[in-house]
Scaffold this motif. Structure first.
Motif, PDB file in Angstrom:
ATOM      1  N   ILE A   2       0.839  -1.195   0.000  1.00  0.00           N
ATOM      2  CA  ILE A   2       0.000   0.000   0.000  1.00  0.00           C
ATOM      3  C   ILE A   2       0.879   1.254   0.000  1.00  0.00           C
ATOM      4  O   ILE A   2       2.065   1.199   0.355  1.00  0.00           O
ATOM      5  N   CYS A   4       1.870   5.360   1.060  1.00  0.00           N
ATOM      6  CA  CYS A   4       1.898   6.131   2.305  1.00  0.00           C
ATOM      7  C   CYS A   4       0.528   6.767   2.571  1.00  0.00           C
ATOM      8  O   CYS A   4       0.080   6.848   3.711  1.00  0.00           O
ATOM      9  N   ASP A   5      -0.122   7.241   1.491  1.00  0.00           N
ATOM     10  CA  ASP A   5      -1.443   7.841   1.665  1.00  0.00           C
ATOM     11  C   ASP A   5      -2.448   6.813   2.181  1.00  0.00           C
ATOM     12  O   ASP A   5      -3.302   7.118   3.011  1.00  0.00           O
ATOM     13  N   GLU A   6      -2.349   5.609   1.657  1.00  0.00           N
ATOM     14  CA  GLU A   6      -3.257   4.558   2.126  1.00  0.00           C
ATOM     15  C   GLU A   6      -2.952   4.193   3.582  1.00  0.00           C
ATOM     16  O   GLU A   6      -3.859   3.961   4.377  1.00  0.00           O
ATOM     17  N   PHE A   8      -1.784   6.230   5.718  1.00  0.00           N
ATOM     18  CA  PHE A   8      -2.271   7.339   6.526  1.00  0.00           C
ATOM     19  C   PHE A   8      -3.795   7.300   6.678  1.00  0.00           C
ATOM     20  O   PHE A   8      -4.337   7.692   7.710  1.00  0.00           O
ATOM     21  N   ALA A   9      -4.500   6.811   5.648  1.00  0.00           N
ATOM     22  CA  ALA A   9      -5.962   6.748   5.704  1.00  0.00           C
ATOM     23  C   ALA A   9      -6.448   5.832   6.830  1.00  0.00           C
ATOM     24  O   ALA A   9      -7.523   6.029   7.383  1.00  0.00           O
ATOM     25  N   GLU A  10      -5.647   4.826   7.175  1.00  0.00           N
ATOM     26  CA  GLU A  10      -6.062   3.888   8.225  1.00  0.00           C
ATOM     27  C   GLU A  10      -5.343   4.168   9.552  1.00  0.00           C
ATOM     28  O   GLU A  10      -5.548   3.457  10.531  1.00  0.00           O
ATOM     29  N   PHE A  11      -4.507   5.203   9.552  1.00  0.00           N
ATOM     30  CA  PHE A  11      -3.597   5.422  10.673  1.00  0.00           C
ATOM     31  C   PHE A  11      -4.323   5.625  12.007  1.00  0.00           C
ATOM     32  O   PHE A  11      -3.967   5.028  13.024  1.00  0.00           O
ATOM     33  N   GLY A  12      -5.372   6.467  11.986  1.00  0.00           N
ATOM     34  CA  GLY A  12      -6.100   6.756  13.225  1.00  0.00           C
ATOM     35  C   GLY A  12      -6.672   5.496  13.841  1.00  0.00           C
ATOM     36  O   GLY A  12      -6.545   5.253  15.047  1.00  0.00           O
ATOM     37  N   ASP A  13      -7.288   4.659  13.018  1.00  0.00           N
ATOM     38  CA  ASP A  13      -7.871   3.414  13.514  1.00  0.00           C
ATOM     39  C   ASP A  13      -6.789   2.444  13.964  1.00  0.00           C
ATOM     40  O   ASP A  13      -6.973   1.687  14.909  1.00  0.00           O
ATOM     41  N   GLU A  16      -5.666   3.238  17.366  1.00  0.00           N
ATOM     42  CA  GLU A  16      -6.701   2.884  18.337  1.00  0.00           C
ATOM     43  C   GLU A  16      -6.981   1.384  18.340  1.00  0.00           C
ATOM     44  O   GLU A  16      -7.909   0.946  18.994  1.00  0.00           O
ATOM     45  N   ARG A  18      -8.203  -0.548  16.002  1.00  0.00           N
ATOM     46  CA  ARG A  18      -9.544  -0.810  15.501  1.00  0.00           C
ATOM     47  C   ARG A  18      -9.530  -1.238  14.042  1.00  0.00           C
ATOM     48  O   ARG A  18     -10.432  -0.890  13.286  1.00  0.00           O
ATOM     49  N   GLU A  22      -6.815  -8.227   8.274  1.00  0.00           N
ATOM     50  CA  GLU A  22      -6.299  -8.070   6.911  1.00  0.00           C
ATOM     51  C   GLU A  22      -5.693  -6.678   6.716  1.00  0.00           C
ATOM     52  O   GLU A  22      -4.624  -6.526   6.108  1.00  0.00           O
ATOM     53  N   LEU A  40       6.660   8.385  11.831  1.00  0.00           N
ATOM     54  CA  LEU A  40       5.373   9.006  12.157  1.00  0.00           C
ATOM     55  C   LEU A  40       4.632   8.169  13.203  1.00  0.00           C
ATOM     56  O   LEU A  40       4.160   8.678  14.219  1.00  0.00           O
TER      57      LEU A  40
ATOM     58  N   ALA B 206     -11.740 -10.850   4.861  1.00  0.00           N
ATOM     59  CA  ALA B 206     -12.052  -9.671   4.058  1.00  0.00           C
ATOM     60  C   ALA B 206     -10.757  -9.066   3.550  1.00  0.00           C
ATOM     61  O   ALA B 206     -10.097  -8.333   4.271  1.00  0.00           O
ATOM     62  N   TYR B 208      -7.879  -6.753   1.918  1.00  0.00           N
ATOM     63  CA  TYR B 208      -7.742  -5.297   1.957  1.00  0.00           C
ATOM     64  C   TYR B 208      -8.174  -4.665   0.644  1.00  0.00           C
ATOM     65  O   TYR B 208      -7.796  -5.122  -0.433  1.00  0.00           O
ATOM     66  N   LEU B 212      -8.674   4.722  -0.840  1.00  0.00           N
ATOM     67  CA  LEU B 212      -8.356   5.865  -1.702  1.00  0.00           C
ATOM     68  C   LEU B 212      -8.605   5.574  -3.175  1.00  0.00           C
ATOM     69  O   LEU B 212      -8.778   6.490  -3.973  1.00  0.00           O
ATOM     70  N   ARG B 513      -1.714  15.854   6.950  1.00  0.00           N
ATOM     71  CA  ARG B 513      -0.466  15.118   6.776  1.00  0.00           C
ATOM     72  C   ARG B 513       0.664  15.798   7.539  1.00  0.00           C
ATOM     73  O   ARG B 513       0.825  17.009   7.485  1.00  0.00           O
ATOM     74  N   LEU B 517       9.452  14.787  10.432  1.00  0.00           N
ATOM     75  CA  LEU B 517       9.636  13.342  10.465  1.00  0.00           C
ATOM     76  C   LEU B 517      11.024  12.909  10.947  1.00  0.00           C
ATOM     77  O   LEU B 517      11.654  12.023  10.405  1.00  0.00           O
ATOM     78  N   LEU B 581      -7.244  12.239  16.038  1.00  0.00           N
ATOM     79  CA  LEU B 581      -6.021  12.024  15.275  1.00  0.00           C
ATOM     80  C   LEU B 581      -5.368  13.357  14.945  1.00  0.00           C
ATOM     81  O   LEU B 581      -4.165  13.540  15.111  1.00  0.00           O
ATOM     82  N   ARG B 588       2.044  16.232  18.315  1.00  0.00           N
ATOM     83  CA  ARG B 588       3.283  15.580  17.902  1.00  0.00           C
ATOM     84  C   ARG B 588       4.191  16.574  17.191  1.00  0.00           C
ATOM     85  O   ARG B 588       5.392  16.674  17.453  1.00  0.00           O
TER      86      ARG B 588
END
Ligand SMILES: [Zn+2]
Lengths: 80, 604
Positions: A2, A4-6, A8-13, A16, A18, A22, A40, B206, B208, B212, B513, B517, B581, B588
């Motif tokens: 995947i 970096c953007d992808e 990041f899209a799941e980063f918060g979860d 946590e 969550r 997979e 990060l 399931a 992945y 996006l 973003r 870093l 977040l 951070r």
């Protein structure tokens, strides 16, 4: 893998805990191969830990007691 | 003739043409929805996806649709599946025997097991568990087939719900459903379902899919701000998932007939009547996103008669609930009653379609053991445990439906009751217990410890003034915090400092973003004393914009779970997650210069 953007899209979860097994697998594969996302992730975890461990904003007991005292005196006076 | 008015759509209406090409005729079930062409369009997309490609054969799916319709004594839907089966070459005699009892028909063992599963899911969805899935696997049925079978079952329920509400004539008027009895469903021997956490899902793998680039996920991110597990769990069949997202968008998003909030309310109330915790949680959250308070959402899930909805809206919910929970008693009279309250046929139709979609989702969630995105309200879970089903009761005679549940688990309940009755001592004890909570709620919003101290007195006096208005529906501490929060917001406004903690479109929170870093190394905080760290963190948290500060305070300083943070702030969980977040990343970024540098000097 995947992007970096992808990641990041799941980063918060992910932080946590969550995400599904997979998704977790994809994220961890990315983490193992991308230094930027690894830094990060690592520094965000440290931020949360530092904030949590140094739980602050305590109200000094003498101040809270004095406020409660003032409030109760006022309420008792109103009632009398 | 059906219950609701219809109009002529003609052959140039593309979804009809598509269905006709596939099945030879346009079914009356679709014609009966002609007032709302987009609903037909959505259903045809879903029907097409279910019946086209797949691991399960087309005939097998039609047999599932037939058996479920027959078990529900739904002659219209049974006739629809029968027509399809005949065009696939199935013999009339075989079809009749299938609709009587599929076990009398000589089917391969795997297909018979799959039919058993589908019937159980359709008729007793709450008792489906992982052991049912294991039995399918023993027959060599794979995950993809399970998803397909569950979606086919859910489609059968979608059709049947509409058929009850619309009452169209069967497509084959001469055919009669054979006199089948109540269809019994084979129960696993050692299975006792309390209907609560009977599942340990998700049942199927399931793979992945990218949020996006996979188009349906992109759509969901744009319309809802997150991707529910409901859809993620079906990623082994992206085609079905895509069709469902399209159907849901066509049915739920438009505001021109019923509003989005009205539709979400239907989804919440009907899911609650069906005892589906997953959907109660998700629609409660979506309603919060549309501006409904947490308490009101909880109340609708518990018993909508006690909510503050308008009388017509309550009647609309009664109607929708009857359509699924008491469908054998549903009649034209129910439609007439709504008309008398001023609802148009178009509104009634949309309500029925939303209800059908709800039942589709309820069944599919249980069939795949899809894991919760959010917690459902505790009081609802308690109610569910008691198996006191709302629709069985007369209106408003059950005291347990609101206050008692919350009281039982509130450690302040007794003192709060005394304070309500006028005890100053009880009130003093309560504010002493929670003075730090009040203080932190004030700090969180005001962003200043001095201002927070100043505001404490006001909050306490205001709490005393309004204690008569405290309803034991929520916890006392929650109520107290809400007073502190309102006071703080009032203070901020007075300081002419425009601030909003309300829900906003998720777009504003998108660009987060990170830039900094540099590696922090291990234990970077060791380079500082404890009081230095504390000062630094307090300063940086105070410097966050209010809406992020509040969430970080409750979640990371107060250690409240995300769900509770959302409830306290009357925000949806997805909104809280995005703000949390962002708040964490901003912190951070601000802490990085200190800790990344500390790491570098430690290495040196
Ligand atoms: Zn990366």
């Amino acid at each position: 893998m995947i992007t970096c953007d992808e990641f990041f899209a799941e980063f918060g979860d992910y932080l946590e805990n969550r995400v599904s097994p997979e998704v977790r697998k994809e994220l961890e594969l990315h983490l193992s191969q991308c230094r930027a996302c690894h830094v990060l992730y690592d520094s965000t975890c440290q931020t949360v830990k530092i904030v949590t461990d140094n739980s602050s904003f305590d109200l000094p007991r003498n101040i809270s007691e004095s406020i409660i005292g003032t409030v109760m005196a006022k309420l008792r006076a109103d009632r009398a | 003739m059906s219950f609701l008015a219809t109009v002529e759509l003609g052959h140039e209406f593309l979804p009809f043409a598509a269905f006709e090409e596939d099945s030879g005729a346009v079914p009356n079930l679709l014609r009966a929805q002609s007032l709302l062409p987009r609903a037909i369009e959505g259903q045809v997309i879903l029907e097409g996806a279910v019946r086209s490609r797949g691991v399960i054969s087309r005939a097998q799916k039609e047999r599932i649709l037939l058996c479920i319709a027959a078990a529900r004594r739904d002659v219209c839907c049974a006739s629809l599946a029968r027509t399809a089966l005949r065009s696939l070459g199935e013999q009339d005699r075989q079809i009749d025997r299938l609709s009587e009892d599929h076990r009398r028909v000589d089917l391969p063992a795997a297909e018979a097991a799959l039919l058993d599963f589908c019937l159980k899911l359709a008729l007793h969805s709450l008792s489906v568990s992982i052991s049912d899935i294991e039995r399918l696997r023993e027959h060599g049925i794979d995950d993809e087939s399970i998803v397909e079978a569950a979606v086919t079952t859910a489609l059968a329920i979608y059709r049947c719900t509409l058929s009850v509400g619309l009452h169209p004539e069967p497509d084959d008027g001469l055919w009669r459903l054979p006199p089948g009895g109540e269809v019994s469903v084979r129960e696993p021997a050692a299975h006792s379902s309390s209907g609560t956490r009977s599942q340990t899902g998700p049942y199927v793998r399931a793979p992945y899919l990218s949020p996006l680039t996979f188009a349906p996920f992109v759509t969901l991110m744009n319309t809802h701000g997150f991707i529910p597990n409901f859809f993620r769990a079906q990623s082994s069949r992206p085609d079905l998932l895509a069709a469902e997202v399209e159907l849901a968008a066509l049915v739920l998003l438009p505001e021109d007939i019923l509003t989005r909030a009205q539709k979400e309310t239907i989804l919440l109330a009907v899911s609650a009547a069906n005892l589906n915790s997953y959907c109660v949680a998700i629609h409660g959250n979506l309603l919060r996103g549309l501006g409904m308070s947490t308490d009101e959402g909880d109340q609708i899930a518990l018993d909508h008669h006690r909510s503050s909805l308008s009388d017509p809206d309550k009647a609309l919910l009664d109607f929708a609930i009857k359509l699924c929970s008491q469908f054998s008693d549903f009649s034209l009279e129910d439609v007439v009653r709504l008309r008398a309250l001023g609802f148009t046929d178009l509104q009634i139709l949309e309500c029925e379609v939303v209800t059908a979609l709800n039942n589709f989702a309820n069944v599919l969630q249980l069939g795949l053991g899809i894991e919760h995105d959010f917690e459902s309200p505790r009081a609802f879970e308690q109610k569910k445990l008691n198996r006191r089903v709302v629709f069985d009761r007369r209106i408003g005679d059950d005291p347990s439906s609101s206050s008692i549940m919350a009281q039982a688990e509130d450690p302040d309940a007794e003192l709060a009751a005394q304070a309500c009755a006028g005890s100053l001592e009880a009130f003093e004890e309560l504010i002493r217990r929670h003075s730090r909570l009040i203080y932190r709620a004030l700090v969180a919003i005001l962003g200043s410890q001095d201002h927070a101290q100043d505001a404490m007195q006001d909050v306490m006096l205001s709490a005393y003034q309004h204690i008569g208005g405290f309803r034991a529906q929520s916890k006392f501490s929650t109520w107290l915090v809400s007073i502190a929060r309102n006071k703080a917001i009032e203070y901020l406004r007075r300081r002419k400092n425009e601030v909003s903690l309300d829900e906003a479109s998720f777009d504003e929170d998108r660009d987060l973003r990170p830039r900094e870093l540099q590696d922090w190394g291990e234990n970077p905080e060791q380079a500082y004393s404890r009081s230095e760290i504390r000062q630094l963190i307090e300063k940086e948290i105070m410097a966050l914009p209010a809406k992020y500060r509040v969430v970080v305070m409750l979640r990371d300083v107060e250690h409240l779970p995300t769900e509770e943070t959302a409830r306290q702030l009357d925000l949806s969980v997805p909104t809280v997650k995005v703000r949390l977040l962002r708040g964490r990343l901003m912190l951070r970024e601000r802490l990085a210069p200190h800790f990344a540098a500390a790491a570098r000097s430690a290495v040196r």
